[in-house]
Every structure is written in C-alpha cells, then in structure tokens.
Motif scaffolding. Structure first.
Motif, short mmCIF file in Angstrom:
data_model
loop_
_atom_site.label_atom_id
_atom_site.label_comp_id
_atom_site.label_asym_id
_atom_site.label_seq_id
_atom_site.Cartn_x
_atom_site.Cartn_y
_atom_site.Cartn_z
N GLY A 1 0.83 -1.20 0.00
CA GLY A 1 0.00 0.00 0.00
C GLY A 1 0.87 1.24 0.00
O GLY A 1 2.09 1.16 -0.17
N GLY A 2 0.23 2.35 0.18
CA GLY A 2 0.97 3.60 0.16
C GLY A 2 0.15 4.74 0.72
O GLY A 2 -1.05 4.62 0.92
N ALA A 3 0.84 5.83 0.95
CA ALA A 3 0.19 7.04 1.44
C ALA A 3 0.91 8.24 0.88
O ALA A 3 2.13 8.21 0.68
N THR A 4 0.16 9.28 0.59
CA THR A 4 0.73 10.53 0.09
C THR A 4 0.11 11.67 0.88
O THR A 4 -1.08 11.65 1.19
N ILE A 5 0.94 12.63 1.20
CA ILE A 5 0.45 13.84 1.85
C ILE A 5 0.99 15.03 1.06
O ILE A 5 2.11 15.01 0.57
N SER A 6 0.15 16.02 0.88
CA SER A 6 0.59 17.20 0.14
C SER A 6 0.08 18.46 0.83
O SER A 6 -0.93 18.44 1.52
N TRP A 7 0.82 19.52 0.62
CA TRP A 7 0.47 20.82 1.19
C TRP A 7 0.82 21.87 0.15
O TRP A 7 1.95 21.91 -0.33
N THR A 8 -0.14 22.70 -0.21
CA THR A 8 0.12 23.76 -1.19
C THR A 8 -0.45 25.08 -0.67
O THR A 8 -1.53 25.12 -0.08
N VAL A 9 0.33 26.12 -0.89
CA VAL A 9 -0.09 27.48 -0.53
C VAL A 9 0.42 28.39 -1.63
O VAL A 9 1.62 28.40 -1.93
N LYS A 10 -0.49 29.11 -2.25
CA LYS A 10 -0.15 30.08 -3.29
C LYS A 10 0.81 29.50 -4.33
O LYS A 10 0.41 28.76 -5.18
N HIS A 11 2.09 29.83 -4.22
CA HIS A 11 3.07 29.44 -5.23
C HIS A 11 3.98 28.30 -4.79
O HIS A 11 4.95 27.99 -5.48
N ASN A 12 3.72 27.70 -3.65
CA ASN A 12 4.60 26.67 -3.11
C ASN A 12 3.84 25.39 -2.82
O ASN A 12 2.66 25.42 -2.49
N GLY A 13 4.55 24.28 -2.90
CA GLY A 13 3.95 22.99 -2.57
C GLY A 13 4.98 22.04 -1.99
O GLY A 13 6.15 22.07 -2.38
N LEU A 14 4.56 21.23 -1.04
CA LEU A 14 5.37 20.17 -0.46
C LEU A 14 4.60 18.87 -0.59
O LEU A 14 3.39 18.83 -0.34
N PHE A 15 5.31 17.80 -0.96
CA PHE A 15 4.67 16.51 -1.18
C PHE A 15 5.55 15.42 -0.57
O PHE A 15 6.78 15.48 -0.67
#
Length: 167
Positions: A34-48
C-alpha cells in the motif's frame, strides 16, 4: 493498504539451464502493501511526501523484490508560466528469494535532483532536469561495479487535450 499473498518460484540457474527441469526455489507468504501521500500547497509553493510498499521486478536483482519507496518533493511556481521542483527518493529492494546469486545483494538507492519547467504556450512545455543516483552496496557487491550515476534531461512536450463529449 492491505495484505497481498505472494507465490514466487525461481530457477536456481537462469537461461537455457532453467528450462531443463533443474531445481527451483519458491516462497509463499503474506505481505502488506500500500501507500500514502500527503501534500500541502499554498499560493506558489507545494510540499509533497509519499511512502509506498509493493512488489517490484528487482531492477538488477534476480527475481521479484519487496520494494519500499519514500519520496519528498518541493515545488515553487515562478510567475504564471515557470516552476522549480526539487525532489528526493529512497528505494529499498529486498529479494523475496535468497540464492547464491544474490545473498548479501542490495539494490537500494538514493536519488535527488531538480527540475525547471517553463510553459511556452498553453500546450508546449520545456523541462530541464538534473538528478543523481547513489546505490547502496551489499556485502557481496563487486567493487568494480557501481550503480552511482548522474543524469540530465531536456524535454519539450506537447499536451493533447480534447473536451469530453457527453453521450
């Protein structure tokens, strides 16, 4: 995420010798995948970030492997048409069947790199990517062999899009 039943058979020798009925090794077992992904985006930036456990082809090892992949990516948009990405990934590969050809082998590696992309038009995109791969060595690894290498790529892509029709 869930269980997966594995039934793997592998010849002790490869090629023509394997077709004449020589002994094989096998393994039957349950393994989670299995797997999991988390992402966070704000305006012009993103973390994954993501983590995946699956069965893979072994990429250099004889036979199938249990593969664990952990990845991180950061993205920054530059204006309306450009973006800068940095990424890293760690891949761990464990042979399902240990034999004399892969005892102590390792095909685990770390990769990291960056990419600059520019949308030239609504459909054309130019990408410049560089990354490095560093492979871990198992106890039986040939010191002459190294999976370490660097890569660079320049690509120009065209996006084909067509509206979906309602039937």
């Amino acid at each position: 995420v869930g269980p997966q039943y594995l039934d793997t058979r592998q010849s002790l020798l490869s090629g023509e010798a394997a077709t004449v009925g020589l002994p094989t090794q096998s393994v039957c077992m349950w393994s989670w995948m299995g797997g999991a992904t988390i992402s966070w985006t704000v305006k012009h930036n993103g973390l994954f970030a993501s983590a995946v456990r699956q069965i893979g082809t072994g990429i250099g090892l004889q036979g199938n492997v249990r593969q664990t992949i952990i990845s991180f990516q950061a993205q920054h948009k530059i204006g309306k048409r450009s973006a800068l990405d940095v990424f890293t990934s760690y891949n761990m590969n464990e042979p399902l069947i240990q034999n004399r050809l892969n005892v102590g082998s390792s095909n685990s590696y770390l990769s990291a790199g960056g990419e600059f992309s520019r949308n030239l038009t609504d459909r054309w995109t130019l990408r410049c990517t560089v990354w490095a791969i560093r492979q871990g060595a198992g106890s039986n690894a040939d010191p002459q062999y190294s999976g370490n290498h660097n890569r660079a790529a320049i690509s120009l892509s065209y996006q084909l899009t067509k509206p979906l029709r309602r039937g």
